[in-house]
Every structure is written in C-alpha cells, then in structure tokens.
Design an enzyme around this catalytic site. Structure first.
Site, mmCIF file in Angstrom:
data_model
loop_
_atom_site.group_PDB
_atom_site.id
_atom_site.type_symbol
_atom_site.label_atom_id
_atom_site.label_comp_id
_atom_site.label_asym_id
_atom_site.label_seq_id
_atom_site.Cartn_x
_atom_site.Cartn_y
_atom_site.Cartn_z
ATOM 1 N N GLU A 56 -5.817 2.604 -8.802
ATOM 2 C CA GLU A 56 -4.901 3.543 -9.465
ATOM 3 C C GLU A 56 -5.687 4.699 -10.090
ATOM 4 O OE1 GLU A 56 -5.053 0.286 -9.702
ATOM 5 O OE2 GLU A 56 -3.134 -0.614 -10.258
ATOM 6 N N CYS A 89 -4.694 0.723 -16.502
ATOM 7 C CA CYS A 89 -4.090 1.643 -15.523
ATOM 8 C C CYS A 89 -2.660 2.025 -15.904
ATOM 9 C CB CYS A 89 -4.136 1.048 -14.119
ATOM 10 S SG CYS A 89 -5.808 1.092 -13.448
HETATM 11 N N1 THU Z 1 -7.905 -3.815 -9.366
HETATM 12 C C1 THU Z 1 -7.329 -2.630 -9.009
HETATM 13 O O1 THU Z 1 -7.947 -1.796 -8.346
HETATM 14 N N2 THU Z 1 -6.061 -2.395 -9.411
HETATM 15 C C2 THU Z 1 -5.280 -3.276 -10.081
HETATM 16 O O2 THU Z 1 -4.122 -2.983 -10.364
HETATM 17 C C3 THU Z 1 -5.823 -4.587 -10.488
HETATM 18 C C4 THU Z 1 -7.248 -4.827 -10.159
HETATM 19 C C5 THU Z 1 -9.256 -4.105 -8.889
HETATM 20 C C6 THU Z 1 -10.339 -4.121 -9.931
HETATM 21 C C7 THU Z 1 -11.391 -4.992 -9.264
HETATM 22 O O3 THU Z 1 -12.179 -4.167 -8.404
HETATM 23 C C8 THU Z 1 -10.590 -5.948 -8.415
HETATM 24 O O4 THU Z 1 -9.300 -5.390 -8.289
HETATM 25 C C9 THU Z 1 -10.482 -7.358 -8.984
HETATM 26 O O5 THU Z 1 -10.057 -7.312 -10.290
#
Ligand code: THU
Length: 133
Positions: A56, A89
C-alpha cells in the site's frame, strides 16, 4: 476493460514483482485516484526487517509522485482469503482518502471483498494542530 479488472490486474502484476524473501508473503496494491489514474505498488522487504515497506505504501507513493493526492479506491491482493491493510497503512490511506474510500481485499482466485475506509479505521490521528497552514 472495466476499471475493477484493471485495478485487480495491476495489483496482481505488482504482487508478482514483490520483494519478500524474508516473509515469503507477497502483496500487491493498486490505487485509483480521484482523477481516474491508476497506480501500483508491492511490498519491498529488507534484511533489516523494520525497513521493509508494505504494498500500500508503494502504491500511495507512486500516486503522489504521479501528481495525485486524492485516493478514491485501493485494491490489495495476496495469497490469502482476507488481506486487509495494517494499521500503519490504514493511516496512510486516511491521509489521502475519505471515510468513503473503498478498500478492496482480493485473493488470487479473483474473489474480492469491499470495505469502506470508515469501517476499517473509524477513528484516526488527525489533529488539526499539525495540519499545514
Ligand atoms: N504486507 C503488506 O505489504 N501489506 C499489508 O497489508 C500487510 C502486510 C507485507 C509486509 C511484509 O512484507 C509482509 O507483508 C508480511 O507481513
């Protein structure tokens, strides 16, 4: 092609680009700005774990770099049934969205659930004292 399919495809493509060697959990995000332009991002992890960024965050950064500051919709995709933005986020989405901003949660099978930002983050930090003049 309708814009939901475009948003989905963009987020899915971005997810394929995710750099997630530590968690193995790839995430893609695509944003539709009020102007109608679409932007995408993916999670980018780091060997120093707290330096990693969420999908995000990448999509929102691309939107701002593209000249848009009003976020109408965001779609997040992962290999799970109900991916939702983390608290950090949600605050980022709130900065550029409104309570009515749509947050779509998608899986790799094409299932999509839609929420309003107000349902996911009914209250957020928004102190008028720190608003720009
Ligand atoms: N992550 C995201 O990119 N967006 C989300 O809404 C939740 C988590 C990523 C962060 C990390 O790189 C991986 O997912 C595991 O937490």
């Amino acid at each position: 092609m309708d814009y939901m399919k475009q948003l989905y495809d963009l987020a899915e493509h971005s997810r394929n680009m995710a750099y997630a060697p530590y968690s193995g959990f790839k995430v893609g995000a695509a944003v539709k700005s009020r102007s109608g332009k679409l932007y995408a991002g993916c999670n980018v992890e780091n060997i120093s774990y707290p330096c990693g960024t969420c999908a995000e965050a990448g999509a929102i950064a691309a939107m701002v770099a593209g000249g848009d500051t009003v976020l109408a919709e965001i779609l997040i995709i992962a290999d799970t049934a109900d991916i939702l933005p983390c608290g950090n986020c949600l605050q980022k989405i709130a900065e550029f969205g409104t309570p009515d901003t749509l947050v779509h949660s998608a899986d790799l099978k094409g299932n999509i659930k839609t929420y309003k930002l107000a349902d996911l983050l009914p209250h957020n930090f928004n102190a008028k004292e720190v608003k720009h003049a």
